[in-house]
Scaffold this motif. Structure first.
Motif, PDB file in Angstrom:
ATOM      1  N   GLY A   6       0.823  -1.204   0.000  1.00  0.00           N
ATOM      2  CA  GLY A   6       0.000   0.000   0.000  1.00  0.00           C
ATOM      3  C   GLY A   6       0.853   1.248   0.000  1.00  0.00           C
ATOM      4  N   ALA A   7       0.478   2.219   0.832  1.00  0.00           N
ATOM      5  CA  ALA A   7       1.217   3.481   0.908  1.00  0.00           C
ATOM      6  C   ALA A   7       2.574   3.318   1.572  1.00  0.00           C
ATOM      7  N   LEU A   8       2.863   2.127   2.079  1.00  0.00           N
ATOM      8  CA  LEU A   8       4.168   1.845   2.691  1.00  0.00           C
ATOM      9  C   LEU A   8       5.181   1.332   1.665  1.00  0.00           C
ATOM     10  N   ILE A   9       4.953   1.573   0.388  1.00  0.00           N
ATOM     11  CA  ILE A   9       5.820   1.050  -0.657  1.00  0.00           C
ATOM     12  C   ILE A   9       7.265   1.518  -0.498  1.00  0.00           C
ATOM     13  N   ARG A  10       7.481   2.728  -0.075  1.00  0.00           N
ATOM     14  CA  ARG A  10       8.873   3.216   0.014  1.00  0.00           C
ATOM     15  C   ARG A  10       9.732   2.374   0.955  1.00  0.00           C
ATOM     16  N   LEU A  38      13.794  -4.061   0.101  1.00  0.00           N
ATOM     17  CA  LEU A  38      13.826  -5.242  -0.763  1.00  0.00           C
ATOM     18  C   LEU A  38      14.411  -4.998  -2.144  1.00  0.00           C
ATOM     19  N   GLY A  39      14.260  -3.786  -2.672  1.00  0.00           N
ATOM     20  CA  GLY A  39      14.683  -3.510  -4.039  1.00  0.00           C
ATOM     21  C   GLY A  39      13.802  -4.243  -5.037  1.00  0.00           C
ATOM     22  N   ALA A  40      14.140  -4.103  -6.303  1.00  0.00           N
ATOM     23  CA  ALA A  40      13.330  -4.688  -7.378  1.00  0.00           C
ATOM     24  C   ALA A  40      13.260  -6.205  -7.280  1.00  0.00           C
ATOM     25  N   ALA A  41      14.413  -6.855  -7.129  1.00  0.00           N
ATOM     26  CA  ALA A  41      14.430  -8.323  -7.105  1.00  0.00           C
ATOM     27  C   ALA A  41      13.641  -8.865  -5.916  1.00  0.00           C
ATOM     28  N   GLY A  42      13.799  -8.252  -4.761  1.00  0.00           N
ATOM     29  CA  GLY A  42      13.076  -8.711  -3.578  1.00  0.00           C
ATOM     30  C   GLY A  42      11.586  -8.529  -3.703  1.00  0.00           C
ATOM     31  N   LEU A  43      11.180  -7.387  -4.257  1.00  0.00           N
ATOM     32  CA  LEU A  43       9.752  -7.131  -4.437  1.00  0.00           C
ATOM     33  C   LEU A  43       9.160  -8.126  -5.435  1.00  0.00           C
ATOM     34  N   GLU A  55      13.120  -6.729 -12.928  1.00  0.00           N
ATOM     35  CA  GLU A  55      13.250  -5.317 -13.281  1.00  0.00           C
ATOM     36  C   GLU A  55      13.525  -5.156 -14.781  1.00  0.00           C
ATOM     37  N   ARG A  56      12.803  -4.193 -15.408  1.00  0.00           N
ATOM     38  CA  ARG A  56      13.005  -3.923 -16.840  1.00  0.00           C
ATOM     39  C   ARG A  56      12.918  -2.431 -17.101  1.00  0.00           C
ATOM     40  N   VAL A  96       9.222  -2.357 -12.352  1.00  0.00           N
ATOM     41  CA  VAL A  96       8.585  -3.651 -12.075  1.00  0.00           C
ATOM     42  C   VAL A  96       7.069  -3.624 -12.246  1.00  0.00           C
ATOM     43  N   PHE A  97       6.502  -2.479 -12.650  1.00  0.00           N
ATOM     44  CA  PHE A  97       5.055  -2.376 -12.822  1.00  0.00           C
ATOM     45  C   PHE A  97       4.701  -2.335 -14.293  1.00  0.00           C
ATOM     46  N   ILE A  98       3.873  -3.289 -14.724  1.00  0.00           N
ATOM     47  CA  ILE A  98       3.386  -3.361 -16.101  1.00  0.00           C
ATOM     48  C   ILE A  98       1.923  -2.947 -16.088  1.00  0.00           C
TER      49      ILE A  98
END
Length: 191
Positions: free
Chosen positions: A80-84, A90-95, A136-137, A147-149
């Motif tokens: 949610g709003a805690l994405i930061r 975690l970074g991209a790979a962790g997420l 990640e792309r 990471v969001f399509i």
């Protein structure tokens, strides 16, 4: 005539806001070096209202602020709003790895933009449905853009793979900025 400052410590958000607001002459975009304290809360509306009040208290001038949320269906809407803090930890790979293989990768990305003049807070929230990429792309954008399509991009590109104009037409932040710009034109008078 300037009607508000865009209050942010994020240079990437400043670029996007400048792209939408400045041609209309409605908001002077500033990158503020001293940030404001943001509340830790999953609910985007609570976060954006508190952020706008804190920004107004710091600036003592009408402000516009933005905050995003990244709601992963598999995680019951978290972070949610805690994405930061999730992204920082975690970074991209962790997420991307939070969803096991074979599970749906549905994500709802939201952006809330709030105008605050010390007397009122007007919030615009926009949401875009999409999916979490496997990895990640792309090199554009920032934070979760690689990471969001978005569901609306039939080529299956991440926000980081899109040119800025195209990203702003599809992204929740771009849509919310445009809605806020239009609201300001209607309710705060012409430039």
């Amino acid at each position: 005539m300037k009607t508000a400052y865009f209050y942010t410590a994020n240079p990437n958000k400043a670029v996007e806001a400048r792209h939408v607001f400045e041609p209309a002459g409605r908001v002077e975009v500033l990158k503020v070096r001293t940030g404001i304290t943001e509340i830790l809360e999953v609910d985007l509306d609570r976060v954006i209202r508190a952020k706008a009040a804190a920004a107004y208290a710091a600036a003592r001038y009408p402000v516009v602020v933005e905050h995003g949320a990244f709601c992963i269906d598999f995680l019951q809407g978290l972070p949610g709003a805690l994405i930061r803090p999730f992204w920082d930890g975690l970074g991209a790979a962790g997420l991307c790895g939070l969803i096991p293989p074979g599970q749906p990768r549905v994500v709802r990305a939201s952006s809330a933009v709030c105008y605050c003049d010390g007397k009122r807070r007007h919030v615009v929230t926009r949401e875009v449905k999409g999916e979490l990429a496997l990895s990640e792309r792309g090199t554009g954008g920032y934070h979760w853009d690689p990471v969001f399509i978005p569901e609306s991009d039939k080529a299956g590109r991440t926000f980081a793979e899109l040119p800025l104009d195209e990203k702003l037409r599809l992204s929740p932040a771009g849509l919310a900025y445009a809605d806020m710009r239009d609201w300001m034109e209607r309710h705060l008078g012409g430039p």
